[in-house]
Write an enzyme that holds these catalytic residues in place. Structure first.
Site, PDB file in Angstrom:
ATOM      1  N   HIS B  59      63.409  35.036  13.515  1.00 26.49           N
ATOM      2  CA  HIS B  59      62.943  33.589  13.713  1.00 26.49           C
ATOM      3  C   HIS B  59      62.954  32.982  14.924  1.00 26.49           C
ATOM      4  CE1 HIS B  59      63.195  29.819  10.861  1.00 26.49           C
ATOM      5  NE2 HIS B  59      63.527  29.714  11.956  1.00 26.49           N
ATOM      6  N   GLU B 132      55.906  24.706  10.311  1.00 23.04           N
ATOM      7  CA  GLU B 132      56.988  25.550  10.296  1.00 23.04           C
ATOM      8  C   GLU B 132      56.694  26.291   8.745  1.00 23.04           C
ATOM      9  OE1 GLU B 132      59.442  27.071  11.423  1.00 23.04           O
ATOM     10  OE2 GLU B 132      60.506  26.036  13.031  1.00 23.04           O
ATOM     11  N   HIS B 134      59.538  27.727   5.589  1.00 20.48           N
ATOM     12  CA  HIS B 134      60.667  27.870   5.194  1.00 20.48           C
ATOM     13  C   HIS B 134      60.682  28.798   4.095  1.00 20.48           C
ATOM     14  CE1 HIS B 134      65.014  25.692   5.803  1.00 20.48           C
ATOM     15  NE2 HIS B 134      64.516  26.291   6.829  1.00 20.48           N
TER      16      HIS B 134
END
Lengths: 150, 794
Positions: B59, B132, B134
């Site tokens: 990550h 992004e 998630h």
């Protein structure tokens, strides 16, 4: 003490949607009613909770509320009640905000406010209902599921 | 202070400790850590190992994409077509395209929390954009995962340069079908549960932050059953003189926003592992939008008063990552006992790596502390001083009097030596077989297509978001008077942030396609780059000053076929950007999107989201997709191509799996002509052809209740395609245009070099008519078709 808020029948689109999801899921029909529950930890009389419900939590135009203490839960026409609440240690953001608002409104601050969702079913089929809630409206990683016959 | 025994431990012990503590380090990394501490002649502390694991995690470090790759490309017969060794795949594909294009309007690329381009030539403002994923958090707790995803990407915008003002959020999801029965493994959530949770999370966070969620997409495919993909993006505006940050030694390390608790511990290392049937609740992160709004208000005030010199957000890895990155060139001394805590019952190392939300880390010169404190008190935003930046080039972390971390910054940030991953890309066998469809079959098939979840209206999701808050969304997710027609891009007016007396703004769009990826990940990248750019073209945005973001999602890269698909896709994503002349300015990747259930491994296909952004000179002239007036001719620009591969039609009714390639250099030429034609006011509405094909796209434009008559005959003759390919095929890059009848000749003359065909006209009433060489094939009321298209998803 619990303050339970229920949307009036004619405005309650959310419960209608849940009925449809239940019917698609189980092939069974049940009248379903959704409620918002605020569990307020405070040693106070009923007037305190009534005022908080009226002035902080419910919208009199589209909602109704009831106070639930240690008495057995009743809702005519419904047989099963399921409560989905956060497990201990999971942050309850809404509960924290309500606690803050109560003291900002000038009331004595409660020790804790915990929020939950309530589901009332007219159908008396515990197994099917638990499966339905587990698969659609709860995550056992963070939620407790309590089932009551009413 | 707890030490971990590394010195003298054998490989088996190291691997076993790695699993027990959940560090997600590989054996080579564990041995490097062991070697480092053996040289220091002491055991590491738990906090030190956790810091290394976070900093080297997939990550935070993106070690797969930025690592070496040995790539082999095999053709359909298994013959090697290409062999290539990459030292750094990311730099040699994505970054290479940006460097080669060398666009002067790119103000900041790949070095900060988001990429930045200039709002317009000579402007004092930049537009920053970041997307992004998630995925793992949303797989285990969809509501909290989606909330914190949105919160995180907004903080990326707050943490870019010296802080930008977020003005639009985007959301793109890939789910399994919520209305399909799956035999779900024990402990996993159903698609319905995941979708409801994710949508509610995005809604509750974005709406409370007062940021419009105005662009997105939803993809449905069985492949995402255990690994839903949740992409969230945010764009903001930043003054150009606030783009650079500087960490000054001796300045204080100040944390503003939420308190630190035990939530989300191990999130960064969690993203470096497959999802298992038993996953710990400590990975769950909980969001609080109200806290983040306070952070936003404090930050922008403090920025304009010049109270800090650098800022970054606390995301994956928590303080460990945020402070570690800010201090990577100088050093830091941290006092963890000064951090504000949610719960006193927390270990020092947990404070250091906790991923509690809504926290930003600032570099504040001591003289400015009181002023910052005043602003925080005014906004009821908590803050604490947790340390000081130093010039020791060391990371020194204390809890009370105990030094729990003492690491060299060089080892932490440059010590990771990566192993080359093997990547083998095998071209899939595809067959072209021109399928025929009877005229009598068209009506029912068309209705089935428009009610398919990948094609139907996303209104039941979109209407939950506030897409108009702040009053600057010019083109919203749905256009027309009744907001019934899906838009191609969102258009945002910038004036209420810049304060400039003009109508400048920008457009935001996206492109994603998992169906093509299953056939060819290489061709897929071309398609998604093209789709994102084509969506910008449809609203008239200036793509000559635009940029794109790459967000790759993939399964476990340790499988050579997975890495092969990913590498092929990255190579073509680079080529596509070069061909269409759009630089990448930021991106993120997410691996390990695979799950083992009952002895079967479920892998997602390589899925690439391209988000695109481009300035709009005058938002009043932005073109929407709803048909405007009766009598206007309808044109299609772009070629119809052979193949039903990647189409919704093929998913529903079978068909060949051939996908034609597309030429983005050629497309760019006619895209620029379309934009110019829009400036000349020839074009009244525009819409791209995507999921569902040509006929669906025309219907979508007419959903405002306008009648249209479309002739399919000309398409078949000109492009030599079958009925199915003409009506429902998704190959090629096509835009449908409604042309002002008064300017039709001018339009034809201006567009003469583009692949162009007149396919119909807007008619009186609300009939949707399809003809073939004069014969009516299909006639239905648009409003009836709209009822079918507007089905509820959740």
């Amino acid at each position: 003490m619990e303050i339970e808020i229920i949307t009036l029948e004619r405005f309650d689109v959310e419960s209608e949607n849940i009925e449809k999801v239940f019917s698609d899921f189980s092939g069974l029909n049940s009248k379903i009613k959704l409620s918002r529950i605020y569990e307020i930890s405070k040693d106070a009389n009923k007037d305190y909770f009534k005022k908080i419900a009226e002035e902080v939590l419910y919208d009199p135009v589209v909602e109704n509320f009831k106070l639930i203490g240690s008495d057995k839960r009743v809702f005519p026409g419904y047989k099963i009640f399921v409560k989905v609440s956060f497990k201990k240690g999971v942050t309850d953001v809404v509960g924290e905000s309500v606690k803050k608002i109560i003291s900002e409104m000038g009331y004595e601050s409660p020790k804790e406010v915990k929020t939950s969702k309530g589901f009332y079913f007219s159908l008396n089929d515990k197994t099917e209902i638990i499966n339905f809630i587990k698969e659609n409206y709860a995550n056992e990683l963070i939620h407790n599921i309590i089932v009551e016959e009413i | 202070m707890r030490e971990i025994k590394f010195i003298g431990s054998n490989e088996k012990t190291l691997v076993s400790m790695n699993k027990e503590y959940g560090w997600s380090l590989n054996l080579k990394e564990l041995l490097m850590v062991k070697d480092y501490f053996e040289k220091l002649k002491r055991e590491p502390t738990r906090a030190e190992i956790e810091t290394i694991a976070q900093t080297w995690s997939e990550h935070c470090k993106h070690k797969t994409f930025s690592g070496p790759v040995e790539f082999i490309w095999k053709d359909r017969s298994g013959k090697i077509k290409m062999k290539k060794k990459f030292d750094n795949l990311f730099k040699e594909t994505i970054v290479y395209a940006t460097k080669k294009l060398n666009k002067k309007y790119c103000l900041s690329v790949f070095k900060d929390n988001a990429g930045i381009i200039e709002l317009y030539p000579g402007s004092k403002w930049g537009i920053c954009f970041k997307a992004e994923t998630h995925n793992h958090p949303c797989a285990i707790e969809p509501y909290g995962g989606a909330e914190t995803g949105v919160g995180g990407v907004i903080r990326d915008i707050l943490g870019v340069g010296m802080g930008a003002k977020p003005v639009i959020d985007t959301d793109i999801f890939c789910f399994a079908y919520p209305d399909k029965k799956y035999d779900i493994g024990k402990g996993f959530l159903t698609p319905h549960n995941i979708i409801s949770g994710v949508v509610s999370g995005v809604r509750d966070y974005g709406n409370k932050m007062g940021i419009p969620t105005a662009n997105g997409a939803v993809v449905f495919d069985d492949s995402y059953i255990y690994n839903p993909l949740v992409y969230v993006g945010s764009a903001g505006l930043i003054p150009k003189d606030k783009i650079n940050k500087k960490v000054v030694p001796q300045s204080l390390i100040v944390v503003i926003g939420g308190r630190t608790g035990r939530d989300g511990i191990g999130g960064a290392t969690f993203s470096s592992a497959d999802i298992e049937e038993e996953t710990s609740s400590s990975h769950v992160q909980i969001g609080n939008a109200i806290n983040e709004k306070k952070v936003l208000d404090v930050l922008l005030k403090a920025r304009d008063m010049g109270l800090y010199t650098a800022v970054t957000d606390c995301g994956a890895g928590g303080f460990s990552s945020a402070i570690g990155e800010l201090a990577s060139d100088c050093g830091a001394e941290v006092w963890l006992d000064k951090a504000l805590l949610k719960d006193e019952n927390i270990e020092p190392w947990e404070i250091w790596v906790s991923e509690s939300q809504e926290r930003m880390v600032l570099c504040v010169p001591e003289k400015n502390l009181n002023k910052l404190k005043e602003i925080c008190e005014m906004e009821e935003c908590e803050f604490c001083v947790v340390g000081r930046f130093t010039d020791t080039k060391k990371l020194e972390v204390y809890h009370k009097k105990n030094k729990i971390i003492d690491l060299d910054m060089k080892f932490l940030h440059a010590g990771l030596v990566q192993i080359a991953k093997k990547a083998v890309y095998k071209e899939r066998k595809t067959n072209y077989n021109s399928i025929s469809i009877k005229n009598s079959e068209i009506p029912e098939r068309f209705k089935k297509i428009i009610s398919d979840l990948n094609v139907c209206s996303k209104r039941s999701i979109v209407e939950q978001y506030d897409h108009e808050v702040i009053g600057q969304t010019v083109i919203k997710p749905f256009c027309s008077m009744e907001q019934r027609v899906p838009s191609d891009s969102a258009v945002i007016w910038a004036g209420n942030v810049t304060g400039e007396n003009n109508h400048r703004g920008f457009a935001v769009s996206c492109g994603i396609n998992s169906r093509i990826s299953k056939i060819s990940p290489y061709i897929m990248s071309y398609y998604v780059v093209d789709e994102a750019v084509r969506n910008l073209v449809c609203v008239g945005a200036d793509i000559t000053r635009g940029a794109i973001l790459d967000n790759f999602c993939s399964a476990n890269p340790n499988y050579e076929d997975v890495m092969g698909d990913f590498t092929a896709s990255a190579i073509s994503a680079s080529k596509a950007a070069l061909d269409i002349s759009m630089p990448y300015i930021s991106g993120k990747d997410s691996f390990y999107n695979q799950t083992a259930v009952k002895n079967r491994v479920y892998k997602i296909p390589t899925t690439l989201l391209i988000s695109a952004i481009a300035p709009v000179e005058d938002v009043r002239n932005a073109v929407s997709s709803d048909i405007k007036s009766e009598g206007n001719p309808i044109y299609v620009i772009g070629e119809f191509k052979k193949g039903m591969g990647g189409s919704v039609y093929r998913e529903l009714f079978k068909g060949d799996d051939f996908v034609s390639s597309i030429d983005l250099k050629k497309n760019r030429k006619y895209y620029l002509k379309i934009i110019e034609s829009m400036r000349k006011k020839h074009i009244l509405s525009a819409h791209d052809v995507s999921d569902g094909g040509f006929l669906t796209a025309v219907l979508e434009m007419a959903l405002c209740g306008k009648g249209v008559e479309i002739n399919i005959g000309g398409i078949k003759d000109k492009y030599k395609v079958s009925d199915a390919e003409a009506l429902f095929g998704e190959c090629g890059s096509k835009i449908i245009l409604e042309v002002d009848i008064r300017k039709e000749k001018e339009f034809i003359n201006f567009m003469r070099e583009a692949p162009m065909l007149k396919v119909g006209k807007v008619i009186q009433g609300s009939s949707f008519i399809l003809t073939d060489k004069g014969n009516i094939v299909f006639k239905e009321d648009v409003l009836k078709l709209r009822e079918i298209w507007e089905r509820k998803i959740i």
